[in-house]
Each structure stands twice: as structure tokens, then as C-alpha cells.
Design a protein around this motif. Structure first.
Motif, PDB file in Angstrom:
ATOM      1  N   PHE A   7       0.832  -1.201   0.000  1.00 31.98           N
ATOM      2  CA  PHE A   7       0.000   0.000   0.000  1.00 31.98           C
ATOM      3  C   PHE A   7       0.866   1.252   0.000  1.00 31.98           C
ATOM      4  CE2 PHE A   7      -1.855   3.434   2.482  1.00 31.98           C
ATOM      5  CZ  PHE A   7      -2.980   3.710   1.726  1.00 31.98           C
ATOM      6  N   ILE A   8       1.930   1.243   0.837  1.00 31.39           N
ATOM      7  CA  ILE A   8       2.808   2.407   0.897  1.00 31.39           C
ATOM      8  C   ILE A   8       3.463   2.654  -0.451  1.00 31.39           C
ATOM      9  CG2 ILE A   8       4.925   3.318   1.926  1.00 31.39           C
ATOM     10  CD1 ILE A   8       4.117   1.984   4.523  1.00 31.39           C
ATOM     11  N   LEU A   9       3.895   1.583  -1.083  1.00 29.45           N
ATOM     12  CA  LEU A   9       4.543   1.740  -2.383  1.00 29.45           C
ATOM     13  C   LEU A   9       3.582   2.303  -3.418  1.00 29.45           C
ATOM     14  CD1 LEU A   9       6.662  -1.529  -2.544  1.00 29.45           C
ATOM     15  CD2 LEU A   9       7.439   0.781  -2.046  1.00 29.45           C
ATOM     16  N   LEU A  10       2.297   2.014  -3.266  1.00 30.09           N
ATOM     17  CA  LEU A  10       1.308   2.556  -4.192  1.00 30.09           C
ATOM     18  C   LEU A  10       1.205   4.064  -4.074  1.00 30.09           C
ATOM     19  CD1 LEU A  10      -1.685   0.057  -3.954  1.00 30.09           C
ATOM     20  CD2 LEU A  10      -0.057   0.294  -5.804  1.00 30.09           C
ATOM     21  N   LEU A  11       1.655   4.614  -2.953  1.00 30.20           N
ATOM     22  CA  LEU A  11       1.474   6.038  -2.721  1.00 30.20           C
ATOM     23  C   LEU A  11       2.528   6.898  -3.396  1.00 30.20           C
ATOM     24  CD1 LEU A  11       0.559   6.026   1.064  1.00 30.20           C
ATOM     25  CD2 LEU A  11      -0.943   5.945  -0.914  1.00 30.20           C
ATOM     26  N   VAL A  12       3.525   6.274  -3.988  1.00 31.32           N
ATOM     27  CA  VAL A  12       4.598   7.075  -4.551  1.00 31.32           C
ATOM     28  C   VAL A  12       4.783   6.780  -6.034  1.00 31.32           C
ATOM     29  CG1 VAL A  12       5.878   7.618  -2.498  1.00 31.32           C
ATOM     30  CG2 VAL A  12       6.148   5.409  -3.484  1.00 31.32           C
ATOM     31  N   THR A  13       3.903   7.327  -6.944  1.00 30.23           N
ATOM     32  CA  THR A  13       3.873   6.970  -8.358  1.00 30.23           C
ATOM     33  C   THR A  13       3.361   8.006  -9.366  1.00 30.23           C
ATOM     34  OG1 THR A  13       1.722   6.133  -8.249  1.00 30.23           O
ATOM     35  CG2 THR A  13       3.425   4.622  -7.653  1.00 30.23           C
ATOM     36  N   SER A  14       3.572   7.853 -10.936  1.00 30.88           N
ATOM     37  CA  SER A  14       2.927   8.655 -12.009  1.00 30.88           C
ATOM     38  C   SER A  14       3.390   8.284 -13.408  1.00 30.88           C
ATOM     39  CB  SER A  14       3.137  10.139 -11.789  1.00 30.88           C
ATOM     40  OG  SER A  14       3.852  10.707 -12.836  1.00 30.88           O
ATOM     41  N   ASN A 147       8.671  20.010 -15.560  1.00 30.31           N
ATOM     42  CA  ASN A 147      10.011  19.588 -15.180  1.00 30.31           C
ATOM     43  C   ASN A 147       9.892  18.237 -14.479  1.00 30.31           C
ATOM     44  OD1 ASN A 147      11.340  21.982 -16.076  1.00 30.31           O
ATOM     45  ND2 ASN A 147      10.672  23.019 -14.213  1.00 30.31           N
ATOM     46  N   LYS A 148      10.880  17.374 -14.681  1.00 27.62           N
ATOM     47  CA  LYS A 148      10.807  16.043 -14.087  1.00 27.62           C
ATOM     48  C   LYS A 148      12.114  15.703 -13.387  1.00 27.62           C
ATOM     49  CE  LYS A 148      11.161  12.061 -16.378  1.00 27.62           C
ATOM     50  NZ  LYS A 148      10.829  10.924 -17.279  1.00 27.62           N
ATOM     51  N   ALA A 149      11.976  15.154 -12.178  1.00 29.48           N
ATOM     52  CA  ALA A 149      13.117  14.614 -11.449  1.00 29.48           C
ATOM     53  C   ALA A 149      12.904  13.116 -11.301  1.00 29.48           C
ATOM     54  CB  ALA A 149      13.245  15.270 -10.077  1.00 29.48           C
ATOM     55  N   THR A 150      13.899  12.337 -11.702  1.00 31.87           N
ATOM     56  CA  THR A 150      13.837  10.878 -11.619  1.00 31.87           C
ATOM     57  C   THR A 150      14.820  10.402 -10.559  1.00 31.87           C
ATOM     58  OG1 THR A 150      13.244  10.692 -13.952  1.00 31.87           O
ATOM     59  CG2 THR A 150      14.112   8.711 -12.876  1.00 31.87           C
ATOM     60  N   PHE A 151      14.329   9.584  -9.637  1.00 28.21           N
ATOM     61  CA  PHE A 151      15.108   9.127  -8.493  1.00 28.21           C
ATOM     62  C   PHE A 151      15.313   7.616  -8.572  1.00 28.21           C
ATOM     63  CE2 PHE A 151      12.761  12.881  -7.453  1.00 28.21           C
ATOM     64  CZ  PHE A 151      13.587  13.647  -6.648  1.00 28.21           C
ATOM     65  N   VAL A 152      16.549   7.183  -8.462  1.00 24.09           N
ATOM     66  CA  VAL A 152      16.889   5.762  -8.410  1.00 24.09           C
ATOM     67  C   VAL A 152      17.502   5.492  -7.038  1.00 24.09           C
ATOM     68  CG1 VAL A 152      18.286   3.907  -9.383  1.00 24.09           C
ATOM     69  CG2 VAL A 152      17.253   5.633 -10.888  1.00 24.09           C
ATOM     70  N   ILE A 162      11.415  -0.632  -5.195  1.00 24.63           N
ATOM     71  CA  ILE A 162      11.292   0.532  -6.070  1.00 24.63           C
ATOM     72  C   ILE A 162      12.472   0.565  -7.020  1.00 24.63           C
ATOM     73  CG2 ILE A 162      11.087   3.039  -6.190  1.00 24.63           C
ATOM     74  CD1 ILE A 162      10.136   3.011  -3.300  1.00 24.63           C
ATOM     75  N   ALA A 163      12.228   0.402  -8.305  1.00 21.56           N
ATOM     76  CA  ALA A 163      13.305   0.526  -9.283  1.00 21.56           C
ATOM     77  C   ALA A 163      13.650   1.993  -9.502  1.00 21.56           C
ATOM     78  CB  ALA A 163      12.899  -0.125 -10.600  1.00 21.56           C
ATOM     79  N   SER A 164      12.619   2.818  -9.603  1.00 22.00           N
ATOM     80  CA  SER A 164      12.796   4.262  -9.727  1.00 22.00           C
ATOM     81  C   SER A 164      11.449   4.927  -9.502  1.00 22.00           C
ATOM     82  CB  SER A 164      13.338   4.649 -11.109  1.00 22.00           C
ATOM     83  OG  SER A 164      12.391   4.345 -12.120  1.00 22.00           O
ATOM     84  N   PHE A 165      11.497   6.221  -9.247  1.00 20.04           N
ATOM     85  CA  PHE A 165      10.243   6.957  -9.228  1.00 20.04           C
ATOM     86  C   PHE A 165      10.488   8.359  -9.746  1.00 20.04           C
ATOM     87  CE2 PHE A 165      12.015   7.967  -5.126  1.00 20.04           C
ATOM     88  CZ  PHE A 165      11.646   9.279  -4.877  1.00 20.04           C
ATOM     89  N   GLU A 183       8.156  -0.325 -10.296  1.00 16.48           N
ATOM     90  CA  GLU A 183       8.646  -1.466  -9.536  1.00 16.48           C
ATOM     91  C   GLU A 183       9.687  -2.233 -10.352  1.00 16.48           C
ATOM     92  OE1 GLU A 183       5.239  -3.763  -8.300  1.00 16.48           O
ATOM     93  OE2 GLU A 183       4.046  -1.922  -8.058  1.00 16.48           O
ATOM     94  N   PRO A 184      10.484  -3.061  -9.712  1.00 16.95           N
ATOM     95  CA  PRO A 184      11.463  -3.863 -10.463  1.00 16.95           C
ATOM     96  C   PRO A 184      10.829  -4.721 -11.548  1.00 16.95           C
ATOM     97  CG  PRO A 184      11.987  -3.910  -8.131  1.00 16.95           C
ATOM     98  CD  PRO A 184      10.663  -3.214  -8.259  1.00 16.95           C
ATOM     99  N   SER A 185       9.576  -5.096 -11.375  1.00 14.89           N
ATOM    100  CA  SER A 185       8.871  -5.898 -12.385  1.00 14.89           C
ATOM    101  C   SER A 185       8.446  -5.074 -13.599  1.00 14.89           C
ATOM    102  CB  SER A 185       7.624  -6.522 -11.760  1.00 14.89           C
ATOM    103  OG  SER A 185       6.688  -5.511 -11.398  1.00 14.89           O
TER     104      SER A 185
END
Length: 209
Positions: A7-14, A147-152, A162-165, A183-185
Motif C-alpha cells: 500500500f505504501i509503495l502505491l502512494l509514490v507513483t505517475s 520539469n521532471k526529477a527521476t530518483f533511483v 522501487i526501481a525508480s520513481f 517497480e522492479p517488475s
């Protein structure tokens, strides 16, 4: 606990269709970070509607849910899902306050370094302030619209989930418009914000769940 972590991982996405996306140069990155950090310093509360899209490779259509977000400094966050089901989580100090359709429970995350990092990730994603840390490799890109910031993540444990967000920001005012977690998948979750209100009245009672 696995369900809670999911559930927590679902909260950090787009997700967004990228057109003419190019890398920022050093001066653009610095100006962008200053814009976002200045906005964050002047933001005490945030309320927003959101639509969440969960993409799973084996499903033809994304799973869509709707809800409301409330944030209050220094780190109170409430995610309330309202359609098609009722489910809310409050991040408060070292606690998760869960209300699953009227069934309430509390989870102590104070002794879990992973949950602390995820909590900080969520709080800073909402505020848009994730630039001043050593937990991620960050790249910056832009289009005419955002503007986009990508975090690994550098942490191997976090990288298992989390593979990246990505955070997408409005170019005009520096507010977060979308968040995406991959996600890694290669499945991903996407949250699109709307009707955002900054520094409006938000009672502490909102975070009691």
C-alpha cells in the motif's frame, strides 16, 4: 505487513506521455531546485484530490481509485481513498493509523529503518523536496509543460521494491502535478493531483483517523 508495504509503495507513483523531453543543464537544475525549495519553505499545508492508476502487466486496463490528500507540516500526511472503496492511512510521527472501511489499526514504524525511509519518501514527494539527500541518484529533464526529477534508490533493500520513481512539476509554480513509482517488475503506479490548495486551513483532527 506485506499488504501494508504494498500500500505504501502505491502512494509514490505517475505516468505521462513524454514529448520532446530533454536533459536540463546545470543552471536550469539549480533554478528548478531553488523554485521548488522556496515553495516548500512557504508551504505549511496542502490539500488535494487525486486519481491513482495502478498498472499491472497482466491486466488490460489500469486499476483506478480516487481520493483526497491532506498534508500539514512538519510531517503529517493523510491519504484517503474514497472510490471505489474506503481506505485511509495517516502517517503521524512514528505511527501508521489505518482505517480499512471502519476497521481501525495502528502500526508502529519507529523501529523499522525501511518504513522510516518510505515515510520520508512519501512526505518529501508530497512537498516535492527530495533533492538534498544521499539516498538516490537523481536526473533532471524537462519539456515545455513540466520539469521532471527521476530518483533511483541507492539502498539495496529499497531497490527491491522501487526501481525508480518520478516527480513531475508544473513549470510555472513548482508544484508537484504527478508522481510515479516503477517497480522492479516494470509494473507502476501513477498518482495525478488536482484541485490542490496550499496553506488552507487543515485541522489536526484530520490526522486522527
Amino acid at each position: 505487513m506485506n499488504r501494508l508495504l504494498a500500500f505504501i509503495l502505491l502512494l509514490v507513483t505517475s505516468n505521462v506521455v513524454l514529448a520532446q523531453e530533454v536533459a536540463m543543464n546545470a543552471s536550469e537544475i539549480e533554478a528548478f531546485k531553488q523554485q521548488v525549495n522556496m515553495l516548500s519553505k512557504n508551504t505549511n499545508t496542502i490539500t488535494s484530490d487525486f486519481v491513482q492508476y495502478k498498472h499491472l502487466d497482466f491486466l488490460e486496463n489500469d486499476i483506478e481509485t480516487k481520493g483526497k490528500l491532506a498534508f500539514k507540516t512538519p510531517g503529517l500526511v493523510r491519504w484517503e481513498y474514497t472510490d471505489p472503496y474506503e481506505y485511509s492511512v495517516v502517517f503521524k510521527e512514528d505511527k501508521l493509523l489505518i482505517n480499512d472501511g471502519g476497521t481501525k489499526s495502528n502500526v508502529d514504524i519507529g523501529n523499522s529503518e525501511m518504513f522510516k525511509k518510505l515515510n520520508n519518501l512519501i512526505v518529501n514527494s508530497v512537498k516535492g523536496t527530495l533533492f538534498n539527500g544521499d539516498d538516490f541518484l537523481i536526473t533532471y529533464t524537462k519539456t515545455k509543460d513540466f520539469n521532471k526529477a527521476t530518483f533511483v534508490p541507492k539502498d539495496k533493500k529499497m531497490a527491491q521494491y522501487i526501481a525508480s520513481f518520478e516527480l513531475l512539476f508544473n513549470t510555472k509554480d513548482g508544484t508537484v502535478k504527478e508522481v510515479k513509482m516503477i517497480e522492479p517488475s516494470a509494473d507502476f503506479t501513477r498518482i495525478v493531483f488536482s484541485n490542490r490548495v496550499l496553506n488552507g486551513p487543515v485541522s489536526d483532527a484530520v490526522f486522527t483517523n
